[in-house]
Design an enzyme around this catalytic site. Structure first.
Site, PDB file in Angstrom:
ATOM      1  CE1 TYR A  46      -4.223   1.720   0.973  1.00 49.71           C
ATOM      2  CE2 TYR A  46      -2.744   3.095   2.272  1.00 49.71           C
ATOM      3  CZ  TYR A  46      -3.980   2.866   1.701  1.00 49.71           C
ATOM      4  OH  TYR A  46      -4.993   3.793   1.857  1.00 49.71           O
ATOM      5  CD  GLN A  93      -2.537   7.203   2.052  1.00 48.95           C
ATOM      6  OE1 GLN A  93      -3.520   6.652   1.581  1.00 48.95           O
ATOM      7  NE2 GLN A  93      -2.510   7.686   3.281  1.00 48.95           N
ATOM      8  CB  THR A  94       3.512   7.255   3.744  1.00 48.95           C
ATOM      9  OG1 THR A  94       2.365   7.043   4.547  1.00 48.95           O
ATOM     10  CG2 THR A  94       4.455   8.203   4.458  1.00 48.95           C
ATOM     11  N   GLY A 112       5.341  -0.901   4.008  1.00 48.68           N
ATOM     12  CA  GLY A 112       5.855  -2.219   4.378  1.00 48.68           C
ATOM     13  C   GLY A 112       5.702  -3.194   3.223  1.00 48.68           C
ATOM     14  CB  THR A 148       3.529   7.142  13.373  1.00 49.77           C
ATOM     15  OG1 THR A 148       4.210   7.590  14.549  1.00 49.77           O
ATOM     16  CG2 THR A 148       3.771   8.123  12.248  1.00 49.77           C
ATOM     17  CD  GLU A 167      -3.901   2.718   7.945  1.00 49.92           C
ATOM     18  OE1 GLU A 167      -5.063   3.125   7.792  1.00 49.92           O
ATOM     19  OE2 GLU A 167      -3.110   2.611   7.000  1.00 49.92           O
TER      20      GLU A 167
END
Length: 664
Positions: free
Chosen positions: A135, A137-138, A177, A422, A424
């Site tokens: 995933y 996103q960040t 991750g 931190t 989610e």
């Protein structure tokens, strides 16, 4: 020697049915049986050993993680485990791995944001692990502010493709991750651009690596971001960095359940309401709250068992010293954490119901409860993870010097858990979201719109502003109605005070920024009220088993009265209670600790954690702590030789005064 049970006498003191308490903790008999079976399956398999994990190099640790993940998948297939059983088995392996993100984020993102056609294409491959996803996103420059993401996805109408690009250094994906070394695919969040128009952040399925030789595809720069906090811990996870250099993907790899781009390049909203995306968020945060109760329970189990074994001072006429758990200072620090583990467990159960309810409503196009559910899960995610992270460290301190040893299990548990504060959603940012919702709810009180769900208490505004606590004796604090009203009045009055202060600012955003510390406190008060109220609701159910309900009542009171004592200033300054009533609450709290004491060991036994899962010499089931500490010391690689490597080169010259010094 291992057959001895040093906790046997403690276990004989128990005043309740342990097996029934195990079922209550698990949520149902079926959950208990599945959990017990999976825990023992993992504990009995030598491939899943973890006692040497903190001594491994980063490369060896990562390879060990890959081996365990592959073996777990092999066992899942061989035993034909259900999705629930497979999830439980992976959790008991207890080693962060790429599979966590594949099953926990990649698949839910496609399920929640993809169309039926996309489900048919991607999910079968993902479920069989023919592709492995993460995933993304960040970014290096943006985390909490998702709308500030810089990665772009520009539609090219000539080729019917999106061009994924990282225009700046800070647009590099950073932290996902599973990304660093394993994932073949990612759900990538990027700014959707058609022509010259920016449509905001959307999700895209992007292949990152070849399915033949695992090499990065053209235009993809990908790697691991490096070592993280602690030994072992989260270093088993390949948190990654990712950059795109004009990488092209087919148009149909944009997740198009909520919005889509046509062949002609037109951006259109689908008939599916955008709010459906929040359903996935509620699900993920609900699992985080449940995980908080597990992590907290592990730390409390270790600290409680060790506190019963450890003896210091108080010897009378040469007799045994006093068990550390018998000191009131130890009880006042430890037992509220034990009570919190049960409280978080029950609010986690309720959140599962909430997620099912929200999902059902969304499917019926009923969005009435969604803002409240979103705020509720955001707040509980923040509160439970912050409390748990602090509690793990407190449990380490409760174990004295030995708690600092790696083999106590607590340093690694702390290191592996604290990222939850931190990811989610940063915990402070989430609480500010809750505060905004509370201020909006307060502003609508006079409009005739009734507050719903966990804010329903605000509908009794007049009563909550005027009510006065009627406690006259310490035992009055054992009445659920008295506790609940005090917490409701405190939460409501703190929100009202914030709303009044906000109204003094001509610019609401300036006011929100200036008053943000007060707003955080109001949000925390609201979240604590939710946990207390859900615990009280749990006690209103039919709970079988001798003495089980009684113990849960004691723990509920410990949880609530400890919070009241800790936040006494809030309760007194809002005139919810008087200082004398606060003193009576503390008096009752001390009496409750005495009632927890004979049941403490059995209450942590109810978590049903194997020694393998706990991973702690101090928290081992049979309490044979000192023998195990001694044996573990000799397993350290430094003790492979009597004389250390480097003695001849460095130590002997010092001892023999043979150090050569430079002449100036």
């Amino acid at each position: 020697m291992e057959a001895l049970d040093y906790h046997a006498e403690e276990r004989r003191k128990a005043e309740f049915d342990l097996e029934e308490m195990k079922i209550v903790w698990a949520g149902s008999r079926q959950n208990y049986e599945i959990s017990d079976r999976m825990a023992r399956l993992v504990a009995s398999d030598p491939v899943f050993r973890k006692d040497n994990r903190t001594m491994l190099s980063r490369k060896d640790l990562f390879k060990d993680t890959l081996r365990k993940a592959a073996h777990a998948w092999k066992r899942i297939i061989e035993l034909r485990l259900s999705e629930e059983e497979a999830h439980m088995l992976r959790s008991y392996v207890d080693q962060p791995a790429f599979t966590d993100l594949h099953w926990g984020m990649f698949i839910p993102a496609i399920k929640g944001q993809g169309t039926e056609e996309q489900h048919e294409k991607w999910l079968p491959m993902a479920y069989k692990m023919q592709i492995i996803g993460c995933y993304a996103q960040t970014e290096l420059g943006h985390g909490s502010n998702v709308q500030g993401l810089e990665t772009t996805a520009t539609f090219d109408p000539q080729t019917d493709e999106f061009v994924i690009h990282s225009p700046t250094l800070t647009s590099s994906k950073w932290w996902p991750g599973g990304l660093g070394k394993v994932s073949t695919h990612a759900v990538v969040y990027a700014r959707l651009i058609t022509g010259v128009q920016d449509h905001g952040v959307h999700g895209f399925i992007v292949q990152l690596r070849s399915l033949d030789d695992h090499s990065p595809l053209p235009g993809i720069t990908v790697g691991d971001i490096g070592m993280k906090f602690g030994s072992g811990a989260y270093n088993s996870m390949d948190n990654g960095l990712l950059r795109f250099d004009h990488v092209r993907i087919p148009r149909n790899q944009m997740l198009m359940r909520v919005s889509q781009v046509t062949r002609e390049g037109k951006f259109v909203q689908s008939d599916v309401p955008r709010q459906l995306v929040y359903g996935t968020m509620v699900y993920v945060r609900q699992t985080i709250v449940s995980d908080a109760s597990c992590a907290l329970a592990r730390a409390v189990c270790i600290a409680t068992r060790y506190s019963a074994v450890r003896r210091q001072f108080g010897s009378q006429n040469g007799g045994p010293e006093t068990q550390v758990i018998d000191y009131k200072t130890q009880q006042s620090r430890l037992f509220p954490l034990l009570a919190s583990a049960y409280a978080f467990r029950f609010v986690g159960e309720w959140l599962k119901w909430l997620y099912a309810d929200v999902t059902q409503r969304l499917q019926a196009n009923d969005f009435s409860t969604l803002p409240e559910a979103h705020a509720c899960t955001a707040g509980l995610k923040s509160m439970t993870t912050s409390v748990t992270a602090d509690a793990i460290e407190e449990c380490r301190k409760l174990c004295g010097g030995h708690g600092y040893l790696s083999n106590s299990g607590l340093p690694e548990l702390f290191a592996v858990y604290i990222p939850t504060c931190t990811y989610e959603g940063d915990n402070v940012v989430l609480l500010l979201q809750v505060a905004r919702f509370l201020m909006k709810t307060v502003s609508q009180l006079g409009s005739g719109k009734k507050p719903v769900g966990t804010t329903a208490y605000m509908g009794r505004a007049e009563h909550l502003m005027q009510c006065r606590c009627e406690v006259e004796r310490a035992e009055d604090w054992l009445k659920p109605s008295v506790i609940l009203e005090a917490f409701e009045a405190r939460a409501f009055r703190m929100s009202i005070a914030c709303a009044k202060n906000l109204s003094k600012f001509s610019n609401p955003e300036d006011g929100f920024s200036e008053l943000s510390p007060d707003l955080l406190e109001a949000a925390i008060a609201h979240c604590q009220l939710i946990v207390v109220s859900k615990y009280i609701e749990k006690l209103q159910q039919d709970i079988p088993g001798k003495g089980v309900k009684r113990q849960l009542e004691i723990l509920c009171n410990v949880y609530a009265l400890h919070l009241l004592h800790k936040h006494l200033g809030d309760f007194v300054t809002t005139s919810c209670i008087t200082p004398k009533q606060g003193a009576l609450a503390n008096e009752q709290l001390r009496l409750l600790y005495s009632q927890v004491r004979p049941n403490a060991i059995t209450l942590v036994d109810a978590f049903n954690y194997t020694d393998h899962y706990l991973g702690s010499v101090l928290g081992c089931y049979n309490g044979n702590v000192y023998q195990r500490l001694y044996e573990e010391a000799w397993k350290d690689p430094l003790n492979d030789t009597v004389v250390p490597d480097g003695y001849l080169e460095y130590v002997r010259p010092i001892l023999k005064q043979h150090i050569r010094t430079a002449r100036l």
